[in-house]
Design a protein around this motif. Structure first.
Motif, PDB file in Angstrom:
ATOM      1  N   PRO A 152       1.538  -1.367   0.062  1.00  0.00           N
ATOM      2  CA  PRO A 152      -0.188   0.110  -0.100  1.00  0.00           C
ATOM      3  C   PRO A 152       0.623   1.835   0.098  1.00  0.00           C
ATOM      4  CG  PRO A 152      -0.683  -2.001   2.256  1.00  0.00           C
ATOM      5  CD  PRO A 152       0.451  -2.000   1.455  1.00  0.00           C
ATOM      6  N   GLU A 153       0.226   2.290  -1.092  1.00  0.00           N
ATOM      7  CA  GLU A 153       1.019   3.450  -0.559  1.00  0.00           C
ATOM      8  C   GLU A 153       0.895   4.096   0.473  1.00  0.00           C
ATOM      9  OE1 GLU A 153       0.585   5.006  -4.663  1.00  0.00           O
ATOM     10  OE2 GLU A 153       1.461   3.349  -5.103  1.00  0.00           O
ATOM     11  N   THR A 154       1.859   5.322   1.860  1.00  0.00           N
ATOM     12  CA  THR A 154       0.851   6.142   2.604  1.00  0.00           C
ATOM     13  C   THR A 154       1.948   7.133   2.462  1.00  0.00           C
ATOM     14  OG1 THR A 154       2.591   5.165   3.862  1.00  0.00           O
ATOM     15  CG2 THR A 154       0.915   3.381   3.996  1.00  0.00           C
ATOM     16  N   THR A 155       1.448   8.990   2.606  1.00  0.00           N
ATOM     17  CA  THR A 155       1.909   9.650   3.165  1.00  0.00           C
ATOM     18  C   THR A 155       1.668   9.584   4.613  1.00  0.00           C
ATOM     19  OG1 THR A 155      -0.016  10.752   3.078  1.00  0.00           O
ATOM     20  CG2 THR A 155       1.414  10.080   1.057  1.00  0.00           C
ATOM     21  N   ARG A 156       2.803  10.812   4.495  1.00  0.00           N
ATOM     22  CA  ARG A 156       2.582  10.969   6.721  1.00  0.00           C
ATOM     23  C   ARG A 156       0.953  11.407   7.133  1.00  0.00           C
ATOM     24  NH1 ARG A 156       6.393  15.515   9.216  1.00  0.00           N
ATOM     25  NH2 ARG A 156       7.498  14.773   8.405  1.00  0.00           N
ATOM     26  N   GLU A 157       0.309  11.820   6.137  1.00  0.00           N
ATOM     27  CA  GLU A 157      -1.591  12.695   6.205  1.00  0.00           C
ATOM     28  C   GLU A 157      -2.193  10.573   6.413  1.00  0.00           C
ATOM     29  OE1 GLU A 157       0.473  14.325   3.949  1.00  0.00           O
ATOM     30  OE2 GLU A 157       0.434  15.503   5.701  1.00  0.00           O
ATOM     31  N   SER A 158      -1.447   9.369   6.018  1.00  0.00           N
ATOM     32  CA  SER A 158      -2.170   8.256   6.269  1.00  0.00           C
ATOM     33  C   SER A 158      -2.938   7.767   7.408  1.00  0.00           C
ATOM     34  CB  SER A 158      -1.254   6.928   5.521  1.00  0.00           C
ATOM     35  OG  SER A 158      -1.296   7.591   4.395  1.00  0.00           O
ATOM     36  N   PHE A 159      -1.179   8.287   8.354  1.00  0.00           N
ATOM     37  CA  PHE A 159      -1.306   8.137  10.124  1.00  0.00           C
ATOM     38  C   PHE A 159      -2.125   9.320  11.105  1.00  0.00           C
ATOM     39  CE2 PHE A 159       2.122   6.583   7.534  1.00  0.00           C
ATOM     40  CZ  PHE A 159       1.721   5.254   6.981  1.00  0.00           C
ATOM     41  N   ARG A 160      -2.832   8.859  12.420  1.00  0.00           N
ATOM     42  CA  ARG A 160      -3.130   9.337  13.190  1.00  0.00           C
ATOM     43  C   ARG A 160      -2.029  10.073  13.849  1.00  0.00           C
ATOM     44  NH1 ARG A 160      -6.912   5.839  16.102  1.00  0.00           N
ATOM     45  NH2 ARG A 160      -6.022   4.620  16.022  1.00  0.00           N
ATOM     46  N   PRO A 161      -2.065  11.275  13.827  1.00  0.00           N
ATOM     47  CA  PRO A 161      -0.754  12.097  13.924  1.00  0.00           C
ATOM     48  C   PRO A 161      -0.683  12.009  15.626  1.00  0.00           C
ATOM     49  CG  PRO A 161      -2.424  13.694  14.114  1.00  0.00           C
ATOM     50  CD  PRO A 161      -2.543  12.340  13.616  1.00  0.00           C
ATOM     51  N   ASP A 162      -1.329  11.134  16.534  1.00  0.00           N
ATOM     52  CA  ASP A 162      -1.462  10.574  17.915  1.00  0.00           C
ATOM     53  C   ASP A 162      -1.139   9.151  18.232  1.00  0.00           C
ATOM     54  OD1 ASP A 162      -3.918  10.813  17.368  1.00  0.00           O
ATOM     55  OD2 ASP A 162      -5.068  11.211  19.085  1.00  0.00           O
ATOM     56  N   ALA A 163      -1.556   8.401  17.228  1.00  0.00           N
ATOM     57  CA  ALA A 163      -1.054   7.513  17.013  1.00  0.00           C
ATOM     58  C   ALA A 163       0.651   6.948  18.207  1.00  0.00           C
ATOM     59  CB  ALA A 163      -1.335   6.701  15.924  1.00  0.00           C
ATOM     60  N   ASP A 164       0.539   5.687  18.681  1.00  0.00           N
ATOM     61  CA  ASP A 164       1.604   5.437  19.678  1.00  0.00           C
ATOM     62  C   ASP A 164       3.129   4.877  18.881  1.00  0.00           C
ATOM     63  OD1 ASP A 164       0.617   6.822  21.990  1.00  0.00           O
ATOM     64  OD2 ASP A 164      -0.063   4.268  22.560  1.00  0.00           O
ATOM     65  N   TYR A 165       2.398   4.533  17.814  1.00  0.00           N
ATOM     66  CA  TYR A 165       3.427   3.618  17.121  1.00  0.00           C
ATOM     67  C   TYR A 165       2.936   3.320  15.791  1.00  0.00           C
ATOM     68  CZ  TYR A 165       1.641  -0.734  18.269  1.00  0.00           C
ATOM     69  OH  TYR A 165       0.732  -2.556  18.581  1.00  0.00           O
ATOM     70  N   VAL A 166       3.110   3.030  14.458  1.00  0.00           N
ATOM     71  CA  VAL A 166       2.506   2.966  13.263  1.00  0.00           C
ATOM     72  C   VAL A 166       3.392   1.636  13.409  1.00  0.00           C
ATOM     73  CG1 VAL A 166       2.386   2.749  10.557  1.00  0.00           C
ATOM     74  CG2 VAL A 166       2.636   5.156  12.233  1.00  0.00           C
ATOM     75  N   HIS A 167       2.887   1.237  12.403  1.00  0.00           N
ATOM     76  CA  HIS A 167       2.863  -0.990  12.438  1.00  0.00           C
ATOM     77  C   HIS A 167       2.873  -1.514  11.062  1.00  0.00           C
ATOM     78  CE1 HIS A 167       3.378  -5.260  12.266  1.00  0.00           C
ATOM     79  NE2 HIS A 167       4.664  -5.348  13.696  1.00  0.00           N
ATOM     80  N   ILE A 168       4.119  -2.117  10.563  1.00  0.00           N
ATOM     81  CA  ILE A 168       4.065  -2.744   8.976  1.00  0.00           C
ATOM     82  C   ILE A 168       4.949  -3.718   9.098  1.00  0.00           C
ATOM     83  CG2 ILE A 168       4.429  -0.108   7.967  1.00  0.00           C
ATOM     84  CD1 ILE A 168       7.609  -0.260   7.566  1.00  0.00           C
ATOM     85  N   CYS A 169       4.900  -4.385   7.784  1.00  0.00           N
ATOM     86  CA  CYS A 169       5.625  -5.927   7.859  1.00  0.00           C
ATOM     87  C   CYS A 169       6.263  -5.838   6.392  1.00  0.00           C
ATOM     88  CB  CYS A 169       4.391  -7.217   7.634  1.00  0.00           C
ATOM     89  SG  CYS A 169       5.144  -8.621   6.882  1.00  0.00           S
ATOM     90  N   TYR A 170       7.525  -5.295   7.017  1.00  0.00           N
ATOM     91  CA  TYR A 170       8.498  -5.065   5.555  1.00  0.00           C
ATOM     92  C   TYR A 170       8.365  -5.921   4.223  1.00  0.00           C
ATOM     93  CZ  TYR A 170      12.355  -1.236   3.762  1.00  0.00           C
ATOM     94  OH  TYR A 170      12.929  -0.839   3.559  1.00  0.00           O
ATOM     95  N   ASN A 171       8.529  -7.065   4.800  1.00  0.00           N
ATOM     96  CA  ASN A 171       8.581  -8.301   3.705  1.00  0.00           C
ATOM     97  C   ASN A 171       7.813  -9.307   3.577  1.00  0.00           C
ATOM     98  OD1 ASN A 171      10.213  -8.934   0.850  1.00  0.00           O
ATOM     99  ND2 ASN A 171       9.987 -11.641   2.539  1.00  0.00           N
ATOM    100  N   ASN A 172       6.558  -9.466   3.123  1.00  0.00           N
ATOM    101  CA  ASN A 172       5.954  -9.987   2.914  1.00  0.00           C
ATOM    102  C   ASN A 172       5.800 -11.566   2.733  1.00  0.00           C
ATOM    103  OD1 ASN A 172       3.560  -8.184   4.334  1.00  0.00           O
ATOM    104  ND2 ASN A 172       4.495  -7.186   2.738  1.00  0.00           N
ATOM    105  N   THR A 173       5.948 -12.593   3.398  1.00  0.00           N
ATOM    106  CA  THR A 173       6.570 -14.162   2.852  1.00  0.00           C
ATOM    107  C   THR A 173       5.827 -14.519   2.454  1.00  0.00           C
ATOM    108  OG1 THR A 173       7.394 -13.781   5.746  1.00  0.00           O
ATOM    109  CG2 THR A 173       7.964 -15.460   4.589  1.00  0.00           C
ATOM    110  N   ILE A 174       4.850 -14.778   2.746  1.00  0.00           N
ATOM    111  CA  ILE A 174       3.038 -15.065   1.807  1.00  0.00           C
ATOM    112  C   ILE A 174       3.304 -15.016   0.643  1.00  0.00           C
ATOM    113  CG2 ILE A 174       1.090 -16.170   2.051  1.00  0.00           C
ATOM    114  CD1 ILE A 174       1.182 -16.707   4.896  1.00  0.00           C
ATOM    115  N   TYR A 175       3.053 -13.113   0.842  1.00  0.00           N
ATOM    116  CA  TYR A 175       2.474 -13.428  -1.323  1.00  0.00           C
ATOM    117  C   TYR A 175       3.268 -12.854  -1.922  1.00  0.00           C
ATOM    118  CZ  TYR A 175      -1.824 -12.998   1.419  1.00  0.00           C
ATOM    119  OH  TYR A 175      -3.157 -12.850   2.336  1.00  0.00           O
TER     120      TYR A 175
END
Ligand SMILES: *Cc1c(COP(=O)(O)O)cnc(C)c1O
Length: 361
Positions: free
Chosen positions: A131-154
Motif C-alpha cells: 500500500p502507498e502511504t503519506t504522512r497524512e495516512s497516520f493519526r498524529p497521536d498514534a503511539d506507533y505505526v506498524h508495518i511488515c517489511y517483507n510479506n513472506t506469503i505474498y
C-alpha cells in the motif's frame, strides 16, 4: 550426503559452512568438554557467545548505539502482542499498514489492547502490492505505526520507508532481516523471527530504540517486557542458547562475505535471475506488482491448480524442495534467502523451462 535446494519459507536453509562449524562444535565447544546445548547460559563459556552474537549483529546491521538488541523467544507472533503492550502507552492508539497475512495478524492482536486502525491496506488486490502511504495516512497521536517489511506469503516488500514523522515506526522484518542494508535509525523498533534468515527456530531478535523502553503497560507479562529483557542482557530467563550461537555463526558468515552490501548484491543477482525469466515468458505468471516484488520470496502460478501441484511435486523429486505456495494463496513460492546459493536458483529456472516445455497448456 545429498543436500537439496530447499526453497522453504521457514525454517529454511542455513549456510553450509555454518552447519559444518556447528557440527564440529556439536559435541565439544572449544575446550569446555560440552556442547553449547548443554552449557549454562550464565557460564563463562556462553557469556562471550551471546555478547559476540550481539556485537556481530550490531556490526552487520550498523545498529546505532542508542538501540538495544534483545534475543527473545516466542517467535515473531509473540511480538504481535509484545509491541502494543510495550509501545501503546501514551494515547492507546496505533496505526497498522495491512500488506498481508502477518501484518493482519499483528493488527488483530494489537486490537485487543487499544484503539488500533488500518491506516492503509492492499487487501483489495489480494495483497499483490504494497500500500502507498503519506504522512497524512497516520493519526498524529498514534503511539506507533506498524508495518511488515517483507510479506513472506505474498512475495512483496516495501520499496519505501513510510514517512511517519515523529511517530515510531515498528517493522516486522522476519523474512528480510540481514538480506540487505537498512537504515535502522529510521525505525523505532525492528523485530524478526530468526528461522527465516538467521538461525534455527526458537530465537526472536528485537532491535529497539532506548527511549521507547520502560513504559510497558502495568499488566505486561514479565517475559514480554522489553525493559526487563534489556536490563537483564536478554537473560531474564534462559535464552535460546543454541539458536543464538548459530546466529552468531551466520553473522560471522555475512561479515566474511563482505557485509550487507555484498549480501544484497548476491541476493539481487539471484532474484533477478528468477524474475527476469518470469518476465520473459508467459507460461508462468508472477502475480505481484513489479514495484513491490520481494527479493526473498518469489511467487508465481501456472494458472492451473493441477499443473501447480504437479510442478511442486516433480521439482521436489529433482531435489528442488518446498516450492508449493502458502496454503492460503496456492501456486508456487521460491524462498531464496541469504543461504540459497545462486546455483539453486539456476537449477530452479532450468526446471521451470523444462516443465513448461513438457506440459503445454
Ligand atoms: C514467519 C513470519 C512470522 C511468524 O513468525 P513466527 O516466528 O512463526 O511467529 C511473522 N512475520 C513474518 C513476516 C514472517 O515471515
Amino acid at each position: 550426503m545429498n543436500r537439496v535446494y530447499n526453497f522453504s519459507a521457514g525454517p529454511s536453509m542455513l549456510p553450509l559452512t555454518v552447519l559444518e562449524q556447528a557440527q564440529k562444535d556439536l559435541l565439544c565447544y572449544g575446550d569446555t568438554g560440552m556442547s553449547v546445548m548443554e552449557m549454562s547460559h550464565r557460564s563463562p563459556a556462553f557469556e562471550p557467545i551471546i555478547a559476540d552474537a550481539e556485537a556481530k549483529l550490531r556490526t552487520v546491521m550498523s545498529i546505532p548505539d542508542n538501540y538495544k538488541v534483545l534475543f527473545l523467544q516466542g517467535g515473531a507472533s509473540t511480538q504481535f502482542a509484545a509491541v502494543p503492550l510495550n509501545l501503546m502507552n501514551k494515547n492507546k492508539k496505533a496505526d497498522y499498514i495491512l500488506s498481508g497475512q502477518f501484518s493482519t495478524k499483528a493488527f488483530q492482536e494489537a486490537q485487543k489492547y487499544g484503539d488500533v486502525v488500518a491506516a492503509a491496506s492492499s487487501k483489495y488486490v489480494n495483497f499483490a502490492k504494497i500500500p502507498e502511504t503519506t504522512r497524512e495516512s497516520f493519526r498524529p497521536d498514534a503511539d506507533y505505526v506498524h508495518i511488515c517489511y517483507n510479506n513472506t506469503i505474498y512475495g512483496t516488500k516495501f520499496n519505501y520507508i513510510p514517512d511517519t514523522g515523529d511517530i515510531p515506526l515498528v517493522a516486522d522484518m522476519s523474512s528480510c532481516i540481514i538480506s540487505e542494508p537498512v537504515d535502522v535509525s529510521k525505525f523505532g523498533m525492528i523485530y524478526a523471527g530468526a528461522q527465516k534468515n538467521m538461525a534455527p527456530a526458537g530465537l526472536t531478535v528485537v532491535i529497539i530504540r532506548e527511549d521507547l523502553l520502560g513504559n510497558a503497560r502495568p499488566d505486561t507479562p514479565a517475559m514480554l517486557d522489553y525493559k526487563l529483557a534489556a536490563d537483564n542482557g536478554s537473560m531474564y530467563n534462559t535464552p535460546p542458547c543454541w539458536p543464538i550461537y548459530v546466529a552468531k555463526l551466520v553473522y560471522e558468515w555475512i561479515l566474511d562475505l563482505g557485509g550487507l552490501e555484498k549480501m544484497k548484491e548476491l541476493n539481487e543477482k539471484k532474484a533477478n535471475l528468477l524474475y527476469d525469466y518470469l518476465d520473459s515468458q508467459d507460461y508462468y505468471v508472477a502475480p505481484v506488482e513489479k514495484a513491490s516484488r520481494s527479493m526473498m520470496n518469489v511467487t508465481f502460478v501456472t494458472g492451473d491448480a493441477d499443473l501447480d501441484k504437479k510442478f511442486a511435486s516433480e521439482a521436489g523429486a529433482q531435489g528442488l524442495k518446498n516450492l508449493k505456495g502458502h496454503r492460503s494463496v496456492g501456486g508456487m513460492r521460491a524462498s531464496i534467502y541469504n543461504a540459497m546459493p545462486y546455483e539453486g536458483v539456476e537449477a530452479l529456472v532450468a526446471f521451470m523451462k523444462d516443465f513448461a516445455a513438457k506440459n503445454p497448456k
